[in-house]
Structure formats: C-alpha cells, structure tokens
Design an enzyme around this catalytic site. Structure first.
Site, PDB file in Angstrom:
ATOM      1  N   PRO A  25      -5.573  85.678   6.758  1.00 30.47           N
ATOM      2  CA  PRO A  25      -6.382  86.281   5.704  1.00 30.47           C
ATOM      3  C   PRO A  25      -5.596  86.333   4.399  1.00 30.47           C
ATOM      4  O   PRO A  25      -4.435  86.757   4.377  1.00 30.47           O
ATOM      5  CB  PRO A  25      -6.677  87.692   6.235  1.00 30.47           C
ATOM      6  CG  PRO A  25      -5.602  87.956   7.236  1.00 30.47           C
ATOM      7  CD  PRO A  25      -5.238  86.633   7.828  1.00 30.47           C
ATOM      8  N   ALA A  27      -6.131  87.566   0.327  1.00 28.47           N
ATOM      9  CA  ALA A  27      -7.014  88.273  -0.599  1.00 28.47           C
ATOM     10  C   ALA A  27      -7.529  87.329  -1.677  1.00 28.47           C
ATOM     11  O   ALA A  27      -6.762  86.598  -2.300  1.00 28.47           O
ATOM     12  CB  ALA A  27      -6.268  89.442  -1.252  1.00 28.47           C
ATOM     13  N   GLN A  79      -9.451  91.134   9.406  1.00 26.68           N
ATOM     14  CA  GLN A  79      -8.176  91.849   9.385  1.00 26.68           C
ATOM     15  C   GLN A  79      -8.385  93.217   8.746  1.00 26.68           C
ATOM     16  O   GLN A  79      -9.007  93.343   7.688  1.00 26.68           O
ATOM     17  CB  GLN A  79      -7.092  91.098   8.624  1.00 26.68           C
ATOM     18  CG  GLN A  79      -5.717  91.773   8.796  1.00 26.68           C
ATOM     19  CD  GLN A  79      -4.595  91.049   8.088  1.00 26.68           C
ATOM     20  OE1 GLN A  79      -4.527  91.054   6.871  1.00 26.68           O
ATOM     21  NE2 GLN A  79      -3.702  90.423   8.858  1.00 26.68           N
ATOM     22  N   CYS A 110       2.110  93.236   5.061  1.00 28.16           N
ATOM     23  CA  CYS A 110       2.013  93.087   3.607  1.00 28.16           C
ATOM     24  C   CYS A 110       3.285  93.577   2.921  1.00 28.16           C
ATOM     25  O   CYS A 110       3.746  94.690   3.166  1.00 28.16           O
ATOM     26  CB  CYS A 110       0.806  93.858   3.085  1.00 28.16           C
ATOM     27  SG  CYS A 110       0.635  93.740   1.296  1.00 28.16           S
ATOM     28  N   LYS A 152      -0.395  91.695  12.999  1.00 29.26           N
ATOM     29  CA  LYS A 152       0.506  90.795  12.295  1.00 29.26           C
ATOM     30  C   LYS A 152       1.597  91.620  11.636  1.00 29.26           C
ATOM     31  O   LYS A 152       1.316  92.676  11.052  1.00 29.26           O
ATOM     32  CB  LYS A 152      -0.236  89.981  11.243  1.00 29.26           C
ATOM     33  CG  LYS A 152       0.657  88.967  10.524  1.00 29.26           C
ATOM     34  CD  LYS A 152      -0.097  88.209   9.439  1.00 29.26           C
ATOM     35  CE  LYS A 152       0.854  87.233   8.732  1.00 29.26           C
ATOM     36  NZ  LYS A 152       0.197  86.556   7.582  1.00 29.26           N
ATOM     37  N   ASP A 215       6.105  78.927   6.658  1.00 29.21           N
ATOM     38  CA  ASP A 215       6.582  77.568   6.358  1.00 29.21           C
ATOM     39  C   ASP A 215       5.885  76.484   7.170  1.00 29.21           C
ATOM     40  O   ASP A 215       6.501  75.489   7.565  1.00 29.21           O
ATOM     41  CB  ASP A 215       8.098  77.459   6.544  1.00 29.21           C
ATOM     42  CG  ASP A 215       8.873  78.313   5.550  1.00 29.21           C
ATOM     43  OD1 ASP A 215       8.243  78.839   4.613  1.00 29.21           O
ATOM     44  OD2 ASP A 215      10.102  78.449   5.714  1.00 29.21           O
ATOM     45  N   GLY A 237      -1.168  80.107   6.324  1.00 25.19           N
ATOM     46  CA  GLY A 237      -1.620  80.751   5.104  1.00 25.19           C
ATOM     47  C   GLY A 237      -1.565  79.801   3.926  1.00 25.19           C
ATOM     48  O   GLY A 237      -2.433  78.957   3.723  1.00 25.19           O
ATOM     49  N   ARG A 238      -0.499  79.910   3.145  1.00 26.16           N
ATOM     50  CA  ARG A 238      -0.406  79.172   1.878  1.00 26.16           C
ATOM     51  C   ARG A 238      -0.479  77.658   2.039  1.00 26.16           C
ATOM     52  O   ARG A 238      -0.883  76.949   1.125  1.00 26.16           O
ATOM     53  CB  ARG A 238       0.892  79.554   1.165  1.00 26.16           C
ATOM     54  CG  ARG A 238       0.959  80.999   0.700  1.00 26.16           C
ATOM     55  CD  ARG A 238       2.349  81.367   0.196  1.00 26.16           C
ATOM     56  NE  ARG A 238       3.351  81.266   1.252  1.00 26.16           N
ATOM     57  CZ  ARG A 238       4.646  81.050   1.035  1.00 26.16           C
ATOM     58  NH1 ARG A 238       5.093  80.861  -0.185  1.00 26.16           N
ATOM     59  NH2 ARG A 238       5.486  81.004   2.054  1.00 26.16           N
TER      60      ARG A 238
END
Length: 381
Positions: A25, A27, A79, A110, A152, A215, A237-238
């Site tokens: 997830p 934002a 989440q 976070c 997480k 990564d 994610g990224r």
C-alpha cells in the site's frame, strides 16, 4: 533454493493467490484504479491505501472515500493503521462486516516523523505489550469472518534498537497469519540498501509465513530474495511505480518462465492511457487526470521525451488532451535498459535520530500507552 522449489502461490489463512507477490500500500498511489491496472498485468494480492482505525470507527468521510474497490476486485485487501487496540479491533470488524474485506494488514513500518512521534508505525513494535494487544484485538475481530490478519514492520528503530524478531514472535503467538519485513530500520527510511539477511533471520525465527520487502526493482530481484531468505513471498512497493507490468514479469518468473518485458515507448504509452482511463472511471475525469499527473515522470523515466512535452503531460486536465500529448511520443523508442535495476520513487537520506514520544525508549512493554491518532492521517510503509 532452486527455481523448482520457488513458492508457486501464497496462502494467508483463507486467502490464496497464485503468485506470491503483494502490492505494498502506498498513500496516494494504490487506489482502486492502480490496483486494477496492476491486476490486469499479473496475479498477486493488491492492497488498498492505508486507512486509520480511528477514522473508520468515527465515520470520517476522507477515510471512507479511500475504501473504494474496483468491480473486478475479487479479493479486497486493506492496510489498517492504529495505535489503540480498541479502535483497531472495531475497525477490523467494520472492514469485515461492512466492506467485505478478505484480508487485513496492519502497518507497523511507517517511518514518517509525524507518525513515529506519536508512537505509531515503525515505532510501535518497541512496545511489545501494546503490539501484542493490537494484534490480538484485530485477530479476534476478524476471526469470526474467516479473514486473515497480517502485519508489516521494519527491522527496528535503528541498528541499536531492533524489534523484528520480537515482532515476529508476537505475531505468531497472537494468531497473525503472516509478517512482512522491510529490511530497513525506521532511521534509514528509504535510503541505503535493504538487509535481506534480516529477512532470512526472521524466516528462521518463526513458523508463520514471512514476506520480504525492500529493493525489488526487477523480477529477478524477487527470485533472488526468495532464494536467499526462504521467504514465502515478496512485497513490492516503489519498484512498480510507472511500471505496472512488473507484476507480469513477477508472475512469469515465479512460474519459471522467461521474463522479457522491455516495452517500447508505444507500449508504455498504451499503459499510461489505460491508467488515466481507470482513474477517470473511478474518480471522474477532472480528478482522475489530476491524479494521473504524478505518475508521468515515473512512466517516462529514462525515455527521451522532451521537457516541454513532459511538462504538458504533468498538467493534463482531460483525456482528450492526454491523447493529443501521448501521440507526440515516439512509439518506436526502445525501453531504456539503463533504468533496469535502479531505484524508483523516494529515497532520501537516513535520519540522525528517530522522532519518538518522550520516554518511549524507557521500557519495552507499553501496554498502558495510548496514542490518539488523527482520524484522516495517511502514511506510507
């Protein structure tokens, strides 16, 4: 671990997905349109933007507006963020009873200072008693609906205050279905290199599934992570920003098939158009186009598209205008292979210290600690 022993799916309690891949997830990113876009590319579990437990319980309109699901989203995954067991438990019940959610993930990773200064996110696992109470409340609320709860987290606050092994033990003891570990500390935020050895250490420490995060820029990275750590799957994610076809690559890689997605700019252009179309379907054209703007630089990273065109795309306000601008992109331009394996999205620098509530480090119990989070607070993990 050879490719013959790669996990061929991921089972979290009553939920099973064919590819052991979870969309993290993010934002402002993983809304219903983006989740649909990624799901069209490949199998996996696609998690909704994080929502706050207090916001949901108190009926905050901003929070409820985030709980939108695509009509083809058969497995609804959300989440949840919270620091109070009562709020988290009630929020979990609402998600199961009123929203038909099939999976709940709890955010204890976070690194954002506005969250950690209240003892939330990646700071909370330092308080083992409070972590246990929150997980117990969520699992108890979700169990009657046969909905698995996962969590997480990160390695810890910093290298001197590690929490992941205790968090794994507590997760297992409270009936949590799995734990995902981002191989960085809160102090690292998104900088430096993820510690996959910590993921392997957690795998050896618990009996519940461990998902590795950090990564994973290409499908090959996911395979290496699973082979090196023994993780049951990966959280991405990224790495998928501006590259939703990464999920197609991941599905192929875990199936032992050849991975060769190097889309031309014409193919990227088609994905950009589909993304904008889905955003407009869910949000209306004006807001959908505005939301799409943030993705332009990720999609075009490494391509030769000129600055004027990029600027115009970043100001697009209608699908008709988008079509005209996309037509200016050279459809035959090959994918910039130099971008393969490189970080995407935010990175930043490590923090000299983690912002925490006064006296936070004095004990590791924290069962009496209560933080009243903002109802519409949004974070990233």
């Amino acid at each position: 671990m050879s490719t013959a022993t790669l996990p061929q799916g991921l089972t979290l309690g009553s939920v099973h997905v064919d590819t052991p891949v979870v969309l993290a997830p993010m934002a402002g990113i993983t809304n219903a349109a983006y989740r649909r876009l990624c799901a069209e590319q490949g199998a996996g579990l696609y998690v909704c933007e994080m929502i706050t437990s207090r916001g949901l319980v108190e009926g905050d309109e901003t929070t409820k507006a985030m709980l939108v699901f695509d009509e083809l989203e058969s497995v609804r995954s959300v989440q949840l963020y919270g620091t109070d067991p009562a709020y988290v438990g009630r929020a979990a019940e609402i998600l199961c009873a009123d929203y038909g959610v099939a999976h709940i993930d709890l955010n204890f990773g976070c690194p954002v200072p506005k969250v950690t200064r209240k003892g939330g996110g990646g700071a909370l696992p330092w308080k083992r008693g409070l972590l246990g109470e929150i997980l117990t409340a969520a699992v108890a609320a979700a169990t009657p609906y046969d909905v698995p709860v996962t969590m997480k987290t990160r390695k810890g606050l910093d290298d001197d205050h590690l929490t992941f092994l205790d968090a794994g033990r507590i997760a297992q003891e409270t009936g949590t279905a799995a734990i995902a570990l981002h191989g960085r500390t809160v102090a690292q935020s998104y900088s430096g290199q993820a510690d996959w050895d910590a993921i392997a250490e957690l795998v050896a420490h618990v009996d519940i599934p461990v998902l590795g995060n950090g990564d994973i820029w290409e499908a090959g990275d996911a395979i290496r992570m699973v082979e090196q750590t023994g993780a049951a799957g990966v959280v991405v994610g990224r790495g998928c920003l501006g590259r939703p076809w990464l999920f197609r690559d991941l599905a192929a890689a875990f199936a032992g098939e050849r991975v060769a997605t190097l889309p031309s700019l014409g193919e990227v252009r088609a994905v950009m158009r589909r993304h904008a179309e889905l955003l407009c379907e869910h949000m209306g054209e004006q807001r959908g186009c505005k939301e799409f703007r943030k993705h332009v630089s990720w999609y075009l990273k490494g391509f030769r598209a000129g600055g004027t065109l990029r600027h115009s795309l970043a100001l697009v306000d209608s699908l008709a205008a988008l079509d005209g601008l996309l037509a200016e992109l050279d459809p035959d331009e090959p994918f910039p292979v130099a971008e393969l394996g490189t970080p995407r999205g935010r990175q930043g620098s490590p923090r000299s210290r983690v912002v925490l509530p006064e006296g936070w480090l004095d004990d590791t119990d924290g069962s009496d600690w209560r933080v009243r989070e903002d109802a519409n607070e949004t974070t990233g993990g």
